[in-house]
Scaffold this motif. Structure first.
Motif, PDB file in Angstrom:
ATOM      1  N   GLN A  17      -0.717 -71.468-107.559  1.00  0.00           N
ATOM      2  CA  GLN A  17       0.682 -71.850-107.759  1.00  0.00           C
ATOM      3  C   GLN A  17       1.126 -72.931-106.761  1.00  0.00           C
ATOM      4  O   GLN A  17       2.203 -72.860-106.156  1.00  0.00           O
ATOM      5  N   GLY A  18       0.268 -73.929-106.579  1.00  0.00           N
ATOM      6  CA  GLY A  18       0.633 -75.106-105.799  1.00  0.00           C
ATOM      7  C   GLY A  18       0.419 -75.013-104.304  1.00  0.00           C
ATOM      8  O   GLY A  18       0.677 -75.987-103.585  1.00  0.00           O
ATOM      9  N   LYS A  19      -0.072 -73.870-103.808  1.00  0.00           N
ATOM     10  CA  LYS A  19      -0.319 -73.737-102.380  1.00  0.00           C
ATOM     11  C   LYS A  19      -1.757 -73.280-102.146  1.00  0.00           C
ATOM     12  O   LYS A  19      -2.346 -72.603-102.982  1.00  0.00           O
ATOM     13  N   THR A  20      -2.297 -73.659-101.001  1.00  0.00           N
ATOM     14  CA  THR A  20      -3.660 -73.277-100.651  1.00  0.00           C
ATOM     15  C   THR A  20      -3.612 -72.213 -99.562  1.00  0.00           C
ATOM     16  O   THR A  20      -2.896 -72.353 -98.563  1.00  0.00           O
ATOM     17  N   TYR A  21      -4.388 -71.150 -99.776  1.00  0.00           N
ATOM     18  CA  TYR A  21      -4.384 -69.999 -98.880  1.00  0.00           C
ATOM     19  C   TYR A  21      -5.767 -69.808 -98.254  1.00  0.00           C
ATOM     20  O   TYR A  21      -6.773 -69.730 -98.967  1.00  0.00           O
ATOM     21  N   ARG A  22      -5.801 -69.748 -96.934  1.00  0.00           N
ATOM     22  CA  ARG A  22      -7.036 -69.425 -96.212  1.00  0.00           C
ATOM     23  C   ARG A  22      -7.248 -67.922 -96.335  1.00  0.00           C
ATOM     24  O   ARG A  22      -6.531 -67.129 -95.719  1.00  0.00           O
ATOM     25  N   PRO A  76       0.931 -68.692 -95.921  1.00  0.00           N
ATOM     26  CA  PRO A  76       0.788 -70.147 -96.090  1.00  0.00           C
ATOM     27  C   PRO A  76       1.357 -70.872 -94.878  1.00  0.00           C
ATOM     28  O   PRO A  76       2.207 -70.352 -94.146  1.00  0.00           O
ATOM     29  N   SER A  77       0.918 -72.106 -94.667  1.00  0.00           N
ATOM     30  CA  SER A  77       1.242 -72.819 -93.434  1.00  0.00           C
ATOM     31  C   SER A  77       2.738 -73.046 -93.224  1.00  0.00           C
ATOM     32  O   SER A  77       3.198 -73.176 -92.092  1.00  0.00           O
ATOM     33  N   ASP A  78       3.508 -73.083 -94.300  1.00  0.00           N
ATOM     34  CA  ASP A  78       4.939 -73.351 -94.166  1.00  0.00           C
ATOM     35  C   ASP A  78       5.787 -72.092 -94.319  1.00  0.00           C
ATOM     36  O   ASP A  78       6.974 -72.161 -94.629  1.00  0.00           O
ATOM     37  N   TRP A  79       5.192 -70.927 -94.067  1.00  0.00           N
ATOM     38  CA  TRP A  79       5.895 -69.676 -94.333  1.00  0.00           C
ATOM     39  C   TRP A  79       7.178 -69.536 -93.514  1.00  0.00           C
ATOM     40  O   TRP A  79       8.150 -68.933 -93.970  1.00  0.00           O
ATOM     41  N   TYR A  80       7.201 -70.136 -92.320  1.00  0.00           N
ATOM     42  CA  TYR A  80       8.370 -70.006 -91.447  1.00  0.00           C
ATOM     43  C   TYR A  80       9.575 -70.790 -91.972  1.00  0.00           C
ATOM     44  O   TYR A  80      10.692 -70.624 -91.484  1.00  0.00           O
ATOM     45  N   LEU A  81       9.344 -71.635 -92.982  1.00  0.00           N
ATOM     46  CA  LEU A  81      10.439 -72.386 -93.590  1.00  0.00           C
ATOM     47  C   LEU A  81      11.010 -71.685 -94.818  1.00  0.00           C
ATOM     48  O   LEU A  81      12.013 -72.129 -95.374  1.00  0.00           O
ATOM     49  N   MET A  82      10.378 -70.610 -95.218  1.00  0.00           N
ATOM     50  CA  MET A  82      10.817 -69.906 -96.424  1.00  0.00           C
ATOM     51  C   MET A  82      12.205 -69.303 -96.229  1.00  0.00           C
ATOM     52  O   MET A  82      12.484 -68.680 -95.207  1.00  0.00           O
ATOM     53  N   TYR A  86       9.413 -62.286 -98.454  1.00  0.00           N
ATOM     54  CA  TYR A  86       8.174 -62.138 -99.213  1.00  0.00           C
ATOM     55  C   TYR A  86       8.318 -61.081-100.310  1.00  0.00           C
ATOM     56  O   TYR A  86       8.783 -59.963-100.067  1.00  0.00           O
ATOM     57  N   LYS A  87       7.935 -61.471-101.532  1.00  0.00           N
ATOM     58  CA  LYS A  87       7.884 -60.531-102.654  1.00  0.00           C
ATOM     59  C   LYS A  87       6.667 -60.866-103.505  1.00  0.00           C
ATOM     60  O   LYS A  87       6.504 -62.007-103.960  1.00  0.00           O
ATOM     61  N   LEU A  88       5.813 -59.893-103.705  1.00  0.00           N
ATOM     62  CA  LEU A  88       4.642 -60.089-104.546  1.00  0.00           C
ATOM     63  C   LEU A  88       5.039 -59.932-106.012  1.00  0.00           C
ATOM     64  O   LEU A  88       5.649 -58.930-106.389  1.00  0.00           O
ATOM     65  N   THR A  89       4.692 -60.919-106.833  1.00  0.00           N
ATOM     66  CA  THR A  89       5.014 -60.874-108.252  1.00  0.00           C
ATOM     67  C   THR A  89       3.749 -60.696-109.081  1.00  0.00           C
ATOM     68  O   THR A  89       2.636 -60.997-108.632  1.00  0.00           O
ATOM     69  N   THR A  90       3.933 -60.226-110.299  1.00  0.00           N
ATOM     70  CA  THR A  90       2.809 -60.032-111.204  1.00  0.00           C
ATOM     71  C   THR A  90       2.096 -61.345-111.478  1.00  0.00           C
ATOM     72  O   THR A  90       0.858 -61.407-111.476  1.00  0.00           O
ATOM     73  N   ALA A  99      -8.096 -66.960-109.341  1.00  0.00           N
ATOM     74  CA  ALA A  99      -8.430 -68.136-108.525  1.00  0.00           C
ATOM     75  C   ALA A  99      -9.452 -67.784-107.451  1.00  0.00           C
ATOM     76  O   ALA A  99     -10.354 -68.575-107.154  1.00  0.00           O
ATOM     77  N   PHE A 100      -9.326 -66.601-106.865  1.00  0.00           N
ATOM     78  CA  PHE A 100     -10.293 -66.170-105.853  1.00  0.00           C
ATOM     79  C   PHE A 100     -11.686 -66.034-106.464  1.00  0.00           C
ATOM     80  O   PHE A 100     -12.675 -66.511-105.897  1.00  0.00           O
TER      81      PHE A 100
END
Length: 313
Positions: A17-22, A76-82, A86-90, A99-100
Motif C-alpha cells: 500500500q505504497g510504503k516499504t517495511y523492513r 514505517p520510517s515516517d510513523w512519527y508524523l502519523m 495505529y489500526k490494523l485493517t483487513t 506481499a511478504f
C-alpha cells in the motif's frame, strides 16, 4: 559445548500500500513453505517450538514473520508524523501477507495463523485463494466481537503488564506454567497501542459473517480451536466451519495460544493436519519423512478436510 536452535533470522523489505517495511522473519526446515502468523500484539516467537521441531522441519520450511510495528519489525520510517493512531485493517493485513510471500518467492505456501492470524485466513480464502496451498486457522471464526481494552490505556496502569494479564485467562489451566508465563511475557513487550490497534481488525474489521459462504472450498481450510478459548469459543469456530465448504473443524482441550502455551499438546493436534497437507502436495507425496505423533492411522485418511473432530487430550 555450545548449543544452537536451528532457527535463522533475517530481514526482507516488503512493499505494501505504497510504503516499504523492513520486516523481520525467522525460518527453519526444508520442504513445503509454511508461513506462520502471530496473534494480536505479539510476534513470531510464538512459533519457536514448532520451528525447533525436527519432525515438522523435515517436511516444512517453517517461516514466522513479525508484522510491521511488532517484534523486530519496526514501524514505517515516517510513523512519527502519523496523525491517526495505529489500526490494523483487513485490506492491509491480507495484502501484506501476500506481499511478504512474494518477496520471499514462495510458491503456494501454507498459511498457519492463530487468533487474528486465524481470522485473516477467511479473507485470504475469499480474495487470494490461488496464492496458497492450504490454510490452518487456529482459534478463528467469522466474527470475534467484544474485546474492549480502552480502560487499560490509563496513565496509572502499566500497559504491558495489564495487556498481558488481560489475556492470561484465555489460556488453558492445563497448560504448563512455564509456557503460559512465556506467552504472558510476549504480550508484556508490545509497543504502545499496538494490541489495541490489532484488536480493531480482530473485533471490528474482520466481520466475515456474510462472506464466508462464498469461499469456494477448492483451498483446504482447517479450523482448530481450544475448549478454554472464550475469545473464539468452539461454538463460534464450529458455526464458521459449517459455512465454509469442505473445511475441517477440530476442537481440542487447549487455550487461545496453542503454539506457545502448550507446544507438546499442540503437536499432537496439528500432526494429523500436517500429514494431510504433505500427502496433498504433488512434489512431496510419497517421499516425505514420517511425521511422528499420535494416531498413525491419520496418515491414510483423505488428504482434504473431512468434517468436525473432537480431540480430548
Amino acid at each position: 559445548m555450545n548449543q544452537h536452535d536451528p532457527i535463522v533470522g533475517r530481514y526482507v523489505y516488503v512493499t505494501c500500500q505504497g510504503k516499504t517495511y523492513r520486516t523481520y522473519y525467522e525460518e527453519t526446515g526444508d520442504g513445503i513453505p509454511m508461513v506462520c502468523l502471530h496473534t494480536a500484539g505479539t510476534d513470531g516467537r510464538q512459533y519457536r517450538h514448532q520451528m525447533c521441531d525436527p519432525d515438522i522441519a523435515a517436511n516444512f520450511r517453517v517461516i514466522a514473520f513479525d508484522m510491521p510495528w511488532h517484534g523486530k519489525s519496526i514501524p514505517p520510517s515516517d510513523w512519527y508524523l502519523m496523525e491517526d493512531e495505529y489500526k490494523l485493517t483487513t485490506s492491509f493485513y491480507g495484502e501484506f501477507i501476500v506481499a511478504f510471500c512474494r518477496a520471499l518467492d514462495l510458491r503456494k505456501p501454507v498459511i498457519m495463523g492463530q487468533s487474528m492470524g486465524g481470522n485473516i485466513c477467511l479473507h485470504l480464502a475469499l480474495k487470494y485463494e490461488s496464492e496458497f496451498s492450504a490454510l490452518i486457522a487456529l482459534e478463528a471464526c467469522d466474527y470475534s466481537p467484544g474485546w474492549w481494552i480502552y480502560p487499560l490505556h490509563h496513565p496509572h496502569i502499566h500497559g504491558g503488564e495489564a495487556v498481558a494479564t488481560s489475556v492470561f485467562g484465555l489460556m488453558s489451566p492445563e497448560s504448563p506454567d512455564e509456557y503460559r508465563w512465556e506467552t504472558w511475557w510476549y504480550y508484556a513487550q508490545g509497543g504502545p497501542g499496538i494490541f489495541k490497534g490489532d484488536l480493531y481488525f480482530y473485533s471490528v474489521d474482520s466481520d466475515f459473517r456474510d462472506q464466508v459462504h462464498k469461499i469456494s472450498g477448492r483451498l483446504p481450510i482447517y479450523f482448530l480451536t481450544g475448549e478454554y478459548d472464550f475469545a473464539c469459543t468452539p461454538e463460534m469456530t464450529e458455526r464458521t466451519a459449517e459455512k465454509v465448504k469442505g473445511s475441517e473443524c477440530v476442537i481440542f482441550s487447549g487455550g487461545h495460544f496453542p503454539t506457545s502455551e502448550d507446544p507438546v499438546k499442540f503437536k499432537e493436534v496439528i500432526t494429523p493436519v500436517l500429514r494431510k497437507i504433505v500427502q496433498n502436495d504433488p512434489d512431496r507425496r510419497g517421499g516425505n519423512r514420517a511425521l511422528s505423533g499420535p494416531s498413525a492411522a491419520a496418515a491414510s485418511s483423505p488428504a482434504r478436510p473431512t468434517g468436525r473432530r473432537v480431540i480430548d487430550l
